[in-house]
Design a protein around this motif. Structure first.
Motif, short mmCIF file in Angstrom:
data_model
loop_
_atom_site.label_atom_id
_atom_site.label_comp_id
_atom_site.label_asym_id
_atom_site.label_seq_id
_atom_site.Cartn_x
_atom_site.Cartn_y
_atom_site.Cartn_z
N VAL A 1 -20.62 75.11 -126.81
CA VAL A 1 -20.37 74.92 -128.24
C VAL A 1 -19.41 75.97 -128.77
CG1 VAL A 1 -21.45 74.96 -130.50
CG2 VAL A 1 -22.49 73.69 -128.68
N GLY A 2 -19.53 77.21 -128.28
CA GLY A 2 -18.59 78.24 -128.70
C GLY A 2 -17.17 77.89 -128.33
N THR A 3 -16.98 77.37 -127.08
CA THR A 3 -15.64 76.99 -126.65
C THR A 3 -15.09 75.87 -127.51
OG1 THR A 3 -16.38 77.50 -124.43
CG2 THR A 3 -14.29 76.39 -124.66
N ALA B 1 -11.30 73.95 -131.61
CA ALA B 1 -11.09 73.19 -132.85
C ALA B 1 -10.45 74.06 -133.92
CB ALA B 1 -12.43 72.64 -133.34
N LEU B 2 -10.92 75.31 -134.03
CA LEU B 2 -10.34 76.21 -135.04
C LEU B 2 -8.88 76.49 -134.75
CD1 LEU B 2 -12.99 78.91 -135.86
CD2 LEU B 2 -11.82 77.39 -137.41
N ALA B 3 -8.57 76.75 -133.45
CA ALA B 3 -7.19 77.06 -133.09
C ALA B 3 -6.29 75.86 -133.36
CB ALA B 3 -7.11 77.46 -131.62
N HIS B 4 -6.81 74.66 -133.05
CA HIS B 4 -6.03 73.45 -133.28
C HIS B 4 -5.74 73.26 -134.76
CE1 HIS B 4 -4.59 69.46 -132.43
NE2 HIS B 4 -5.40 68.95 -133.33
N GLU C 1 -5.61 75.61 -137.03
CA GLU C 1 -4.64 76.63 -137.45
C GLU C 1 -3.25 76.23 -137.08
OE1 GLU C 1 -7.10 80.70 -136.94
OE2 GLU C 1 -5.14 80.57 -136.00
N ARG C 2 -3.10 75.68 -135.86
CA ARG C 2 -1.78 75.29 -135.41
C ARG C 2 -1.22 74.19 -136.29
NH1 ARG C 2 -0.53 73.01 -131.09
NH2 ARG C 2 -0.76 74.65 -129.60
N ILE C 3 -2.05 73.19 -136.64
CA ILE C 3 -1.57 72.09 -137.49
C ILE C 3 -1.17 72.64 -138.85
CG2 ILE C 3 -2.20 69.93 -138.58
CD1 ILE C 3 -2.56 69.17 -135.98
N ALA C 4 -1.98 73.57 -139.39
CA ALA C 4 -1.64 74.16 -140.69
C ALA C 4 -0.34 74.92 -140.59
CB ALA C 4 -2.76 75.08 -141.15
N GLN C 5 -0.14 75.65 -139.46
CA GLN C 5 1.08 76.42 -139.27
C GLN C 5 2.29 75.50 -139.20
OE1 GLN C 5 1.20 79.72 -139.07
NE2 GLN C 5 3.40 79.72 -138.87
N GLN C 6 2.13 74.38 -138.48
CA GLN C 6 3.26 73.44 -138.38
C GLN C 6 3.58 72.84 -139.74
OE1 GLN C 6 2.23 70.56 -135.45
NE2 GLN C 6 3.03 71.80 -133.78
N GLY C 7 2.48 72.55 -140.52
CA GLY C 7 2.72 72.01 -141.86
C GLY C 7 3.47 73.01 -142.72
#
Lengths: 160, 455, 136
Positions: A129-131, A136-139, A141-147
């Motif tokens: 669950v930690g993994t 999910a959090l990193a994904h 963040e990446r989508i927000a960064q791309q936006g």
């Protein structure tokens, strides 16, 4: 995700946990063990992630505490394995020894092997669950960064 | 008694995983735990030398039924050197400043895996601790978290997962052939089995350990990983994790599958010679220090295989001695790559002398043992190859020294003094052991007697 | 029956190897997963007998299946699960750093002086030729 999928996913979480605990407990008279139980519990949480989205699933109380739960499980398993050393017996000697009479709680037997299995269950659940949570959090963040990057690009193009 | 190092390493690893490794006191707690592991392993080594092997069976089951944990001369000497290497690398990293919170915990998990691996007497338990070691080293390779380290970790992981799958298949087929997983029982039975099926198993085991050690046709993962990872991590990988390969070849090849090792000695010698020449020639013509040391590691692994191929008391003794000396050398060399200053250059020069085999450094005794096996085998070609490899290693080592430490166009600020003193300390240790090699020679002699003396 | 299982192991190993040689990193991960599953199936193929479950009280005069192989296979599955999770996390990180999931992306061969200066000391290329001592 449609409303029905989300509703059913929310309803299924607790029964999945109960099934996993059942598999953990029934491993002493029929098929089952701590690792399989941990995987099934993880699948329940994964269902929440896919059906409800990571923002909502992250708010589940279990997910926030999962990595520490994993390490606590490892500590339980290690203490069951290494405590017999303090009494002069080899590693992983279970108490009561094979052949002796066992305390029963209904039909469940109280053994140190059960504590070891619970430790393994917590370890697998916490780790998996930690993994999932981290990915999910990193994904997100990446989508927000791309936006944000594409928004900057748009503003620059407009300024020109 | 056997399990004290394992207990300390494992419990402290879990406790350190809960703490933040970047703080100074956590780093020094990790160093204390690692020193505890090293000292208890040293005490165990002294006990094993004086009284013979120790063993206990997990769970209190009868011998042959449960998982045996055995501390004999071969396992304890490798465990001693590996925990020493891990201690030095951890001190180096804490002095330089840890910048990831999980690094001390990962080093202790690696120590757990290595200690368990060297002290187990059950083939499948060996595989489990082998996987613990490899998982910790995969994550350690990503220390630094830039593009190069991640790429190196990916290459490392994919190739070694393949090697582990081959090893597991080999263990499964050994179980099918003999019906037992206990190493002592396997040693007793394996000599009398039908040859064709055991050949398949031994090829798989050989390939799996050669991937780990970095021998010539299986070495392609090694240069990117050793070159691109952090110096302390590269020192750990070449000084401690590569020992798994040599120990595995000695335990599974030298003891359990002894007949196969003797039958295929020629192939081992050929592969070893190819590895020596390939590593040496490639190391002469590279761009970075890390790459030259990586190809040097490939070459030195070839010497170990050459010694194993010749076999017999002289060959096995040379293999064990050379494997231990090589891991100490490589640790020193990789640790110096990250520092500046003329003290560091002196330490690198000591390491270079040791790799080339010049007295009074420790490497001299390794080279003497290798030349002895060439003379025992009465094969001039072997002597020529060993001499050529040593000459080429002399050339590339001093080429690196010249370009990196001596004739530098823009000399930089010397690094922090404790780090430089640590590296110089390891260099002085190599010279001290070269002047007083009796303990190391005694340990490797006992290990050789154990490997040869089994019926 | 054994031939069928052996064929299944062979097909899994072959597909896993074929996938591992591809460019796309996700296919490499799938290949690794297939090979570890093939190894687990191989463990079960080599030693499992048909028989009753090995749990006390044992039935008399009936064959019992071998519990050692079952525990070997279970341990192999657990280890494969953990390592595949780690591999996927590393692939995810590589994807984040390189921006592409193709396995042929690698650092540029020639780097500008600023990039070389920014590398760690042990990754910097050595100077091509030693400094020449100027004649007096």
């Amino acid at each position: 995700m449609t409303t029905m999928t989300r509703a059913i996913a929310k309803m299924l979480l607790l029964p999945i946990f109960i099934v996993s605990v059942a598999i953990l407990v029934k491993g002493y008279t029929s098929v089952g063990d701590g690792f399989g139980a941990g995987i099934i519990a993880t699948l329940g949480v994964l269902l929440q992630y896919t059906a409800l989205g990571s923002a909502e699933a992250h708010k589940l109380p279990l997910v926030a505490v999962a990595p520490r739960l994993g390490l606590i499980g490892l500590i339980i398993a290690l203490s069951v394995a290494f405590t017999p050393l303090l009494r002069g017996q080899p590693i992983m000697t279970h108490f009561p020894p094979p052949g002796a009479s066992v305390l029963h709680f209904g039909t469940i037997e109280i053994l140190t092997a059960v504590a070891f299995d619970i430790g393994v269950f917590l370890l697998v659940f916490g780790f998996a669950v930690g993994t999932i949570d981290l990915i999910a959090l990193a994904h997100d963040e990446r989508i927000a960064q791309q936006g944000a990057d594409s928004l900057e690009q748009q503003i620059k193009d407009e300024d020109r | 008694m056997i399990l004290t190092p394992l207990l300390i390493a494992w419990v402290m690893a879990v406790i350190l995983a809960l703490l933040d490794g970047r703080r100074i006191w956590v780093g020094w707690l990790a160093i204390g735990a690692m020193a505890g592991v090293f000292l208890t392993t040293l005490r165990l080594t002294i006990r094993v030398i004086e009284h013979g092997s120790l063993e206990i069976v997990a769970g209190g089951w009868p011998l042959g039924l449960g998982i045996t944990l055995r501390a004999d001369a071969l396992g304890t000497v490798f465990a001693l050197v590996s925990s020493g290497v891990l201690l030095v690398a951890l001190i180096y990293e804490v002095l330089a400043g840890v910048h990831e919170r999980a690094m001390p915990a990962l080093t202790l998990f690696l120590a757990t895996g290595l200690t368990g691996l060297f002290f187990t007497g059950d083939a499948f338990n060996f595989y489990v601790f082998f996987e613990i070691t490899m998982t910790a080293s995969f994550v350690l390779t990503t220390y630094g978290q830039r593009e190069r380290e991640m790429r190196a970790a990916l290459i490392f992981m994919v190739v070694n997962l393949l090697g582990s799958s081959l090893f597991l298949s080999a263990i499964a087929s050994l179980y099918h052939l003999t019906g037992t997983l206990d190493m002592r029982a396997l040693t007793a039975i394996a000599g009398s089995l039908e040859q064709n099926s055991v050949t398949f198993t031994s090829i798989l085991i050989f390939v799996a350990f050669c991937i780990k050690l970095g021998l010539f046709p299986f070495h392609f993962w090694l240069p990117p990983v050793y070159r691109d990872s952090w110096p302390a991590v590269a020192a750990i990988l070449s000084g401690a994790v590569a020992n798994v390969g040599s120990y595995g070849l000695l335990r599974f090849g030298g003891m359990i599958l002894e007949r196969e090792l003797q039958l295929n000695g020629g192939a081992l010698i050929a592969l070893g010679a190819a590895s020596i020449l390939y590593g040496a020639v490639q190391a002469v013509s590279v761009r970075t220090v890390g790459e030259a040391l990586a190809y040097s590691a490939i070459g030195q692994a070839g010497y170990i295989l050459l010694a194993l191929g010749i076999g017999g008391p002289v060959g096995i003794g040379a293999a064990i001695l050379f494997a231990l000396i090589n891991s100490i050398n490589k640790t020193l060399l990789f640790l110096t790559t990250g520092l500046n200053g003329w003290l560091v250059g002196a330490a690198f020069a000591i390491g270079a002398f040791s790799v080339a085999g010049v007295p009074p450094s420790l490497g001299f005794f390794g080279k003497v043992a290798l030349f002895q096996i060439g003379i025992t085998a009465q094969n001039t070609l072997l002597l020529v190859i060993i001499f050529l490899g040593s000459a080429l290693s002399f050339i590339y080592m001093f080429q690196i020294y010249q370009r990196a430490h001596w004739a530098v166009d823009h000399p930089e600020q010397p690094s922090r003094r404790p780090s430089r003193l640590l590296v110089l300390g390891v260099g002085i240790l190599i010279i001290a052991l070269g002047l007083w090699p009796e303990p190391l020679l005694l340990l490797s002699q006992r290990a050789t007697d154990l490997v040869i003396g089994t019926p | 029956m054994n031939v069928l299982l052996a064929l299944a192991v062979a097909v899994l190993f072959g597909s896993g190897t074929f996938l591992m040689l591809k460019h796309d990193l996700i296919r490499v991960a799938a290949g690794v997963l297939m090979i570890s599953n093939a190894t687990t199936l191989f463990i079960m193929t080599v030693s499992l007998h048909r028989g009753r479950a090995p749990i006390y009280p044992l039935p008399e005069d009936q064959p019992i299946s071998d519990p050692v192989v079952q525990s070997l296979a279970l341990t192999a599955i657990v280890i494969g699960f953990g390592l595949t999770a780690l591999l996927l996390v590393i692939i995810f990180r590589v994807y984040g750093l390189y921006g592409t999931l193709s396995g042929t992306a690698h650092p540029k061969q020639e780097e500008s002086p600023e990039e070389i200066a920014a590398l760690a000391r042990h990754q910097r290329p050595l100077q091509r030729s030693p400094r020449r001592v100027d004649a007096p």
